[in-house]
Design a protein around this motif. Sequence first.
Motif, PDB file in Angstrom:
ATOM      1  N   GLU A  47      35.129  47.673-114.808  1.00 45.67           N
ATOM      2  CA  GLU A  47      35.901  48.306-113.898  1.00 45.67           C
ATOM      3  C   GLU A  47      35.483  47.550-112.470  1.00 45.67           C
ATOM      4  O   GLU A  47      36.464  47.587-111.613  1.00 45.67           O
ATOM      5  CB  GLU A  47      35.949  49.810-114.106  1.00 45.67           C
ATOM      6  N   GLU A  48      34.400  47.625-112.406  1.00 43.55           N
ATOM      7  CA  GLU A  48      33.913  47.033-111.180  1.00 43.55           C
ATOM      8  C   GLU A  48      34.242  45.636-110.786  1.00 43.55           C
ATOM      9  O   GLU A  48      34.685  45.338-109.827  1.00 43.55           O
ATOM     10  CB  GLU A  48      32.287  47.061-111.105  1.00 43.55           C
ATOM     11  N   MET A  49      34.159  44.787-111.988  1.00 42.19           N
ATOM     12  CA  MET A  49      34.518  43.374-111.783  1.00 42.19           C
ATOM     13  C   MET A  49      36.174  43.386-111.522  1.00 42.19           C
ATOM     14  O   MET A  49      36.554  42.744-110.414  1.00 42.19           O
ATOM     15  CB  MET A  49      34.522  42.597-113.032  1.00 42.19           C
ATOM     16  N   ALA A  50      36.981  44.275-112.148  1.00 44.33           N
ATOM     17  CA  ALA A  50      38.502  44.232-111.492  1.00 44.33           C
ATOM     18  C   ALA A  50      38.503  44.617-110.285  1.00 44.33           C
ATOM     19  O   ALA A  50      39.326  43.809-109.480  1.00 44.33           O
ATOM     20  CB  ALA A  50      39.269  45.574-112.608  1.00 44.33           C
ATOM     21  N   GLU A  51      37.809  45.373-109.603  1.00 50.48           N
ATOM     22  CA  GLU A  51      37.958  45.671-108.333  1.00 50.48           C
ATOM     23  C   GLU A  51      37.690  44.575-107.417  1.00 50.48           C
ATOM     24  O   GLU A  51      38.408  44.186-106.346  1.00 50.48           O
ATOM     25  CB  GLU A  51      36.928  46.818-108.051  1.00 50.48           C
ATOM     26  N   TYR A  52      36.509  43.745-107.653  1.00 46.60           N
ATOM     27  CA  TYR A  52      36.427  42.532-106.858  1.00 46.60           C
ATOM     28  C   TYR A  52      37.288  41.449-107.166  1.00 46.60           C
ATOM     29  O   TYR A  52      37.698  40.573-106.266  1.00 46.60           O
ATOM     30  CB  TYR A  52      34.964  41.888-107.375  1.00 46.60           C
ATOM     31  N   VAL A  53      38.061  41.317-108.269  1.00 53.21           N
ATOM     32  CA  VAL A  53      38.981  40.428-108.665  1.00 53.21           C
ATOM     33  C   VAL A  53      40.147  40.628-108.072  1.00 53.21           C
ATOM     34  O   VAL A  53      40.805  39.758-107.318  1.00 53.21           O
ATOM     35  CB  VAL A  53      39.230  40.329-110.346  1.00 53.21           C
ATOM     36  N   LEU A  54      40.611  41.767-107.839  1.00 49.44           N
ATOM     37  CA  LEU A  54      41.975  42.181-106.980  1.00 49.44           C
ATOM     38  C   LEU A  54      41.621  41.895-105.740  1.00 49.44           C
ATOM     39  O   LEU A  54      42.791  41.367-105.047  1.00 49.44           O
ATOM     40  CB  LEU A  54      42.229  43.645-107.566  1.00 49.44           C
ATOM     41  N   LEU A  55      40.728  42.442-105.095  1.00 50.51           N
ATOM     42  CA  LEU A  55      40.380  42.051-103.714  1.00 50.51           C
ATOM     43  C   LEU A  55      40.483  40.598-103.253  1.00 50.51           C
ATOM     44  O   LEU A  55      41.079  40.258-102.263  1.00 50.51           O
ATOM     45  CB  LEU A  55      39.190  42.577-103.171  1.00 50.51           C
ATOM     46  N   GLY A  56      39.638  39.882-104.098  1.00 52.15           N
ATOM     47  CA  GLY A  56      39.651  38.585-103.819  1.00 52.15           C
ATOM     48  C   GLY A  56      40.987  37.821-104.003  1.00 52.15           C
ATOM     49  O   GLY A  56      41.180  36.762-103.327  1.00 52.15           O
ATOM     50  N   GLN A  57      41.518  38.185-104.948  1.00 48.70           N
ATOM     51  CA  GLN A  57      43.046  37.414-105.283  1.00 48.70           C
ATOM     52  C   GLN A  57      43.985  37.590-104.088  1.00 48.70           C
ATOM     53  O   GLN A  57      44.641  37.018-103.683  1.00 48.70           O
ATOM     54  CB  GLN A  57      43.573  37.901-106.476  1.00 48.70           C
TER      55      GLN A  57
END
Length: 332
Positions: free
Chosen positions: A310-320
């Motif tokens: 769930e933490e990774m998803a947060e960073y992926v969404l922001l970066g994208q």
Amino acid sequence: VARDYSMILLAPQIAYQAAKAAEILHDKLVLKIPPKVFAGYDSAEMLKFIRAELDSWKKTAAERFIAKVRKGIRSDAKILSIAIMPSHSQSRIAYRIYEKGAPVLDETVIKGRLNVLRDLQDILDTVSCRCESFDAVGIAISGAVHDGHLDLKDFMNQRELNLQKLLEDKYGVPVTITNNLKSAALGYYVQQEKFENILFVSRPRGFRASGLGMVLNGRVFNGAHNMAGEIRYASQSIVSKEDWERNEIVEPEKVLDAISFEIRAGIAIVDPELICVRSELTPDLEKIKSKLTEFIPAEFLPEFVYLRDEEMAEYVLLGQMILSLENLEAKR
């Protein structure tokens, strides 16, 4: 010790050190405890003070964060950011609408078997019904992305399909497709101020190789063919032919051997300051570091942080979202 906390409270006797503490801990909230509250042991008033200061900090921190994320980008476009994270048993698809850099809609769906085109169209159709419009779509997914094509397995997505063009033609908005580890590395980078060179390593449960995403000197590194970070082309040589053909490694010791090789390769090539690790089967960073020091002197190891899905998803969404805004800016 203070770096592990969100707020630092200084008693009146050492309040004169507040400016120095704030300078050292520039990303933390440093407060002076009011003398009257401190002297009276007034815990209720202390809690009110903390809540009020924390609310104010969060508001201004959010404003600073959005400004930092936008990095001077002028576009106020509404971005639909989608993070696709395949896994052996079930895949997570998180999506979020960003408006002026701030999230306004947030959902996650779980898929048993991933069909990228079908699942993406389901999400885009759903968001189209719930929102009046969006100006661009950013999609982060595993594997290499080249000229709108994905190199995923055939049951996930046909390699001959130009996914970017198909979605742009159907929905009438620009589409940016990026490897999800590159998006994650960028997302992690922008929410901190300590590191300029970050390596993001991800090994979903049951996968035969990890993926790597790199931010070098503050920029995502793609390589000549968007292949940077596709460590599977190197790790195939250290995985048994049987495990590779089965497309899975599930024994923790084998996973530890494989991921330590992949991290060593990343350290040797880019010498990062920080490595973010997402690997459900090897969550013990001390074991990973111990394995690494069999080959690399301990003084050359970077810092490490472990991240859950769930933490990774947060960073992926922001970066994208950032990459999508940059793509729109470039097209102006």
